[in-house]
Scaffold this active site. Structure first.
Site, PDB file in Angstrom:
ATOM      1  CE  LYS A  22      -6.075   1.912   6.576  1.00  0.00           C
ATOM      2  NZ  LYS A  22      -4.954   2.200   5.672  1.00  0.00           N
ATOM      3  CD  GLU A  44      -2.689   1.283   2.542  1.00  0.00           C
ATOM      4  OE1 GLU A  44      -3.108   0.218   3.052  1.00  0.00           O
ATOM      5  OE2 GLU A  44      -2.944   2.402   3.015  1.00  0.00           O
ATOM      6  NE  ARG A  62      -0.773   8.170   5.173  1.00  0.00           N
ATOM      7  CZ  ARG A  62      -0.610   7.210   6.047  1.00  0.00           C
ATOM      8  NH1 ARG A  62       0.457   7.204   6.842  1.00  0.00           N
ATOM      9  NH2 ARG A  62      -1.495   6.255   6.150  1.00  0.00           N
ATOM     10  CB  THR A  73      -3.605   8.120   2.440  1.00  0.00           C
ATOM     11  OG1 THR A  73      -2.826   7.221   3.230  1.00  0.00           O
ATOM     12  CG2 THR A  73      -4.047   9.256   3.341  1.00  0.00           C
TER      13      THR A  73
HETATM   14  C1  3PG Z   1      -2.272   3.770   7.980  1.00  0.00           C
HETATM   15  O1  3PG Z   1      -2.499   4.774   7.356  1.00  0.00           O
HETATM   16  O2  3PG Z   1      -2.684   2.687   7.576  1.00  0.00           O
HETATM   17  C2  3PG Z   1      -1.594   3.906   9.296  1.00  0.00           C
HETATM   18  O3  3PG Z   1      -0.935   5.121   9.395  1.00  0.00           O
HETATM   19  C3  3PG Z   1      -0.688   2.804   9.646  1.00  0.00           C
HETATM   20  O4  3PG Z   1      -0.628   2.814  11.015  1.00  0.00           O
HETATM   21  P1  3PG Z   1       0.673   2.315  11.788  1.00  0.00           P
HETATM   22  O5  3PG Z   1       1.734   3.331  11.498  1.00  0.00           O
HETATM   23  O6  3PG Z   1       0.264   2.320  13.246  1.00  0.00           O
HETATM   24  O7  3PG Z   1       1.012   0.942  11.281  1.00  0.00           O
END
Ligand code: 3PG
Length: 213
Positions: A128, A40, A44, A68
């Site tokens: 999700k 993924e 960002r 995102t």
């Molecule tokens: C995401 O966007 O999926 C999260 O920021 C991931 O979260 P983590 O950094 O706690 O794994």
């Protein structure tokens, strides 16, 4: 792409943030080599679409998911770059419908029964659960399943998931995969420590296989 099948067979999805485009290909190679082929790449950073394009062209065996994805422009950009599915941290009916219109598999984020209900109404079969640990973790998902299991909905918890708690999530059949940044930590990416990232990926993929087979 059959999103549930592809994400489910990967089991653990590295959530990656590419600040420096030169890191994209070696990072993806390390993750794929470590046994995690579905990546993924989050929108960002400014180079997310380029990172997807480059990894797709240069890393054999990698499957690219855009993460995102919050706007229609990002959705289009993800498609043009070659992403095979898109994921978002929240539930926005406008984006879910736009993805449907262009035939892009889309997994919205939910953290409540109401959001889950709306996602199901729009035809989403997978969500999700974000931010997983802060929103109530495994207990919360099990409670949601009490009411929603019959719908067949599948979950990808992300946010606060790591090697120490991922096994509890993956043990639930409706949780088909988990996402997280712990497999590609910022410091290791910045340092170009691909051996470390490959080791983290191997550990995660071995643990996942021991649970999901
Ligand atoms: C995401 O966007 O999926 C999260 O920021 C991931 O979260 P983590 O950094 O706690 O794994």
């Amino acid at each position: 792409m059959d999103m549930i099948k592809t994400l489910g067979s990967a089991g653990i999805i590295p959530v990656i943030v590419i600040e420096d485009i030169s890191k994209a290909v070696p990072l993806a190679r390390a993750l794929v080599k470590g046994g995690l082929p579905v990546l993924e790449v989050t929108f960002r950073t400014a180079c997310a679409a380029d990172a997807i394009r480059k990894i797709k062209a240069e890393v054999e065996g990698a499957t690219l998911i855009a993460g995102t994805v919050l706007t229609i422009d990002q959705l289009k950009s993800a498609r043009e770059a070659g992403a095979e599915a898109c994921v978002a941290p929240g539930f926005d009916p406008m984006i879910v419908n736009a993805a449907k219109e262009i035939g892009m598999p889309f997994c919205p984020g939910v953290a409540t029964a109401s959001e889950l209900s709306q996602a199901l109404s729009l035809g989403c079969r997978m969500v999700k659960f974000f931010p997983a640990e802060s929103a109530g973790g495994i207990k919360y998902i099990k409670d949601l399943l009490g009411a929603f299991r019959f719908t067949g909905v599948k979950f990808m918890p992300t946010g606060g998931v790591n090697l120490s708690n991922v096994a509890d999530y993956l043990a639930v059949p409706e949780i088909i995969c988990c996402g997280g940044t712990w497999i590609a930590p910022k410091a290791a990416v910045e340092a170009g420590d691909w051996a470390k990232i490959e080791t983290l990926a191997s550990e995660a993929s071995a643990l996942c296989r021991s649970i999901k087979g």
